[in-house]
Design a protein around this motif. Structure first.
Motif, PDB file in Angstrom:
ATOM      1  N   UNK A   5      76.528  30.576  34.013  1.00  0.00           N
ATOM      2  CA  UNK A   5      75.506  29.584  33.714  1.00  0.00           C
ATOM      3  C   UNK A   5      74.139  30.066  34.193  1.00  0.00           C
ATOM      4  N   UNK A   6      74.104  30.717  35.357  1.00  0.00           N
ATOM      5  CA  UNK A   6      72.852  31.257  35.877  1.00  0.00           C
ATOM      6  C   UNK A   6      72.301  32.341  34.948  1.00  0.00           C
ATOM      7  N   UNK A   7      73.207  33.181  34.435  1.00  0.00           N
ATOM      8  CA  UNK A   7      72.800  34.248  33.518  1.00  0.00           C
ATOM      9  C   UNK A   7      72.228  33.638  32.238  1.00  0.00           C
ATOM     10  N   UNK A   8      72.876  32.596  31.728  1.00  0.00           N
ATOM     11  CA  UNK A   8      72.399  31.917  30.518  1.00  0.00           C
ATOM     12  C   UNK A   8      70.986  31.375  30.712  1.00  0.00           C
ATOM     13  N   UNK A   9      70.754  30.752  31.861  1.00  0.00           N
ATOM     14  CA  UNK A   9      69.439  30.177  32.148  1.00  0.00           C
ATOM     15  C   UNK A   9      68.373  31.272  32.208  1.00  0.00           C
ATOM     16  N   UNK A  10      68.699  32.387  32.884  1.00  0.00           N
ATOM     17  CA  UNK A  10      67.748  33.507  32.993  1.00  0.00           C
ATOM     18  C   UNK A  10      67.438  34.095  31.623  1.00  0.00           C
ATOM     19  N   UNK A  11      68.468  34.266  30.801  1.00  0.00           N
ATOM     20  CA  UNK A  11      68.285  34.809  29.452  1.00  0.00           C
ATOM     21  C   UNK A  11      67.392  33.888  28.621  1.00  0.00           C
ATOM     22  N   UNK A  12      67.655  32.594  28.683  1.00  0.00           N
ATOM     23  CA  UNK A  12      66.873  31.628  27.904  1.00  0.00           C
ATOM     24  C   UNK A  12      65.419  31.575  28.361  1.00  0.00           C
ATOM     25  N   UNK A  13      65.198  31.664  29.676  1.00  0.00           N
ATOM     26  CA  UNK A  13      63.828  31.654  30.191  1.00  0.00           C
ATOM     27  C   UNK A  13      63.065  32.896  29.752  1.00  0.00           C
ATOM     28  N   UNK A  14      63.726  34.049  29.831  1.00  0.00           N
ATOM     29  CA  UNK A  14      63.092  35.297  29.409  1.00  0.00           C
ATOM     30  C   UNK A  14      62.785  35.280  27.914  1.00  0.00           C
ATOM     31  N   UNK A  15      63.705  34.721  27.132  1.00  0.00           N
ATOM     32  CA  UNK A  15      63.479  34.616  25.690  1.00  0.00           C
ATOM     33  C   UNK A  15      62.275  33.738  25.378  1.00  0.00           C
ATOM     34  N   UNK A 131      67.771  17.688  26.415  1.00  0.00           N
ATOM     35  CA  UNK A 131      68.456  16.665  27.196  1.00  0.00           C
ATOM     36  C   UNK A 131      69.357  17.277  28.255  1.00  0.00           C
ATOM     37  N   UNK A 132      70.020  18.394  27.911  1.00  0.00           N
ATOM     38  CA  UNK A 132      70.875  19.097  28.875  1.00  0.00           C
ATOM     39  C   UNK A 132      70.031  19.664  30.011  1.00  0.00           C
ATOM     40  N   UNK A 133      68.855  20.185  29.653  1.00  0.00           N
ATOM     41  CA  UNK A 133      67.969  20.751  30.679  1.00  0.00           C
ATOM     42  C   UNK A 133      67.501  19.662  31.638  1.00  0.00           C
ATOM     43  N   UNK A 134      67.117  18.511  31.085  1.00  0.00           N
ATOM     44  CA  UNK A 134      66.688  17.393  31.925  1.00  0.00           C
ATOM     45  C   UNK A 134      67.823  16.915  32.822  1.00  0.00           C
ATOM     46  N   UNK A 135      69.045  16.933  32.286  1.00  0.00           N
ATOM     47  CA  UNK A 135      70.204  16.539  33.082  1.00  0.00           C
ATOM     48  C   UNK A 135      70.421  17.463  34.262  1.00  0.00           C
ATOM     49  N   UNK A 136      70.223  18.758  34.054  1.00  0.00           N
ATOM     50  CA  UNK A 136      70.385  19.722  35.139  1.00  0.00           C
ATOM     51  C   UNK A 136      69.302  19.526  36.202  1.00  0.00           C
ATOM     52  N   UNK A 137      68.087  19.209  35.746  1.00  0.00           N
ATOM     53  CA  UNK A 137      66.993  18.955  36.690  1.00  0.00           C
ATOM     54  C   UNK A 137      67.306  17.739  37.549  1.00  0.00           C
ATOM     55  N   UNK A 138      67.845  16.686  36.917  1.00  0.00           N
ATOM     56  CA  UNK A 138      68.194  15.470  37.669  1.00  0.00           C
ATOM     57  C   UNK A 138      69.273  15.758  38.706  1.00  0.00           C
ATOM     58  N   UNK A 139      70.247  16.587  38.314  1.00  0.00           N
ATOM     59  CA  UNK A 139      71.311  16.933  39.267  1.00  0.00           C
ATOM     60  C   UNK A 139      70.762  17.733  40.438  1.00  0.00           C
ATOM     61  N   UNK A 140      69.808  18.618  40.150  1.00  0.00           N
ATOM     62  CA  UNK A 140      69.195  19.406  41.230  1.00  0.00           C
ATOM     63  C   UNK A 140      68.411  18.524  42.192  1.00  0.00           C
ATOM     64  N   UNK A 141      67.871  17.410  41.661  1.00  0.00           N
ATOM     65  CA  UNK A 141      67.118  16.478  42.506  1.00  0.00           C
ATOM     66  C   UNK A 141      68.031  15.587  43.356  1.00  0.00           C
ATOM     67  N   UNK A 142      69.340  15.680  43.063  1.00  0.00           N
ATOM     68  CA  UNK A 142      70.351  14.983  43.869  1.00  0.00           C
ATOM     69  C   UNK A 142      70.072  13.483  44.008  1.00  0.00           C
ATOM     70  N   UNK A 143      69.802  12.865  42.869  1.00  0.00           N
ATOM     71  CA  UNK A 143      69.663  11.408  42.848  1.00  0.00           C
ATOM     72  C   UNK A 143      68.343  10.865  43.352  1.00  0.00           C
ATOM     73  N   UNK A 144      67.365  11.724  43.620  1.00  0.00           N
ATOM     74  CA  UNK A 144      66.065  11.245  44.087  1.00  0.00           C
ATOM     75  C   UNK A 144      65.368  10.456  42.978  1.00  0.00           C
TER      76      UNK A 144
END
Length: 218
Positions: A5-15, A131-144
């Motif tokens: 998943x980390x590799x996918x994110x890096x690839x997408x950001x670079x693209x 929407x998936x990206x926003x969901x990951x951001x929300x999870x990283x914020x840990x419910x804040x």
């Protein structure tokens, strides 16, 4: 987060970064444009390999209007990138200068049309997954909890960027290139790098905005 998943994110950001750079030809010049193009093609192929399961599910399940749209956008982006890869090699003066011959006129027309269709389709593709990206951001914020004021500022800024992107898209007459009504791209070499990058970033933002809200209404 899993390693894949980390590799996918890096690839997408670079693209995303390379896509913006590739659209700013008048800033980066031809040689760098070619190298970035090679990098983009490699990352795009890697992106497809990492998401190979999607192809395995093409003939499974029910096709809703949203799924039909996603499939058409994904296939369109794939065709655009393959056309860009072929035409880029034929037109190359630096990276693939050893390749001699080829249908220059056809490659030039193909590169023009495919570049703008690729830009729009890949931006839409990002929007469909926003929407998936926003969901990951929300999870990283840990419910804040985000203050309502901040949320409204973000929404207004998003609409403003999308509106400016549409203005730039029409102002640059990009639809005429996409449908090959205009065979020559006009580059304004007097614009600053910041201005050119900002305009294309806003255009990308507009199509991401469209893609995201399409998922909300379908």
């Amino acid at each position: 987060m899993k390693q894949k998943q980390k590799i996918k994110i890096c690839v997408d950001l670079l693209m995303t970064v390379l896509l913006l750079c590739l659209m700013t030809y008048q800033i980066i010049g031809q040689e760098l444009h070619e190298w970035f193009g090679v990098g983009m093609l490699v990352l795009f192929l890697l992106h497809n390999v990492l998401n190979m399961k999607w192809y395995g599910h093409l003939f499974r399940g029910r096709y809703t209007p949203l799924r039909i749209m996603q499939t058409l956008i994904n296939m369109g982006a794939l065709v655009s990138m393959l056309c860009l890869g072929f035409s880029g090699i034929v037109l190359s003066r630096h990276v693939f200068s050893f390749v001699q011959g080829g249908p220059i006129a056809t490659a030039r027309a193909m590169h023009l049309v495919a570049s703008y269709w690729g830009f729009v389709l890949m931006s839409l593709h990002a929007g469909l997954h926003w929407g998936m990206i926003l969901g990951k951001v929300r999870r990283l914020m840990k419910g804040k909890t985000i203050p309502k004021t901040s949320m409204w500022i973000a929404r207004i800024a998003t609409v403003a960027i999308a509106g400016y992107g549409l203005f730039c898209f029409i102002g640059a007459d990009i639809p005429s290139y996409m449908f090959f009504q205009n065979q020559f791209v006009f580059f304004n070499f007097e614009k600053s790098a910041v201005s050119v990058f900002s305009e294309y970033a806003a255009m990308m933002g507009f199509w991401v905005f469209v893609g995201y809200y399409v998922t909300k209404v379908t």
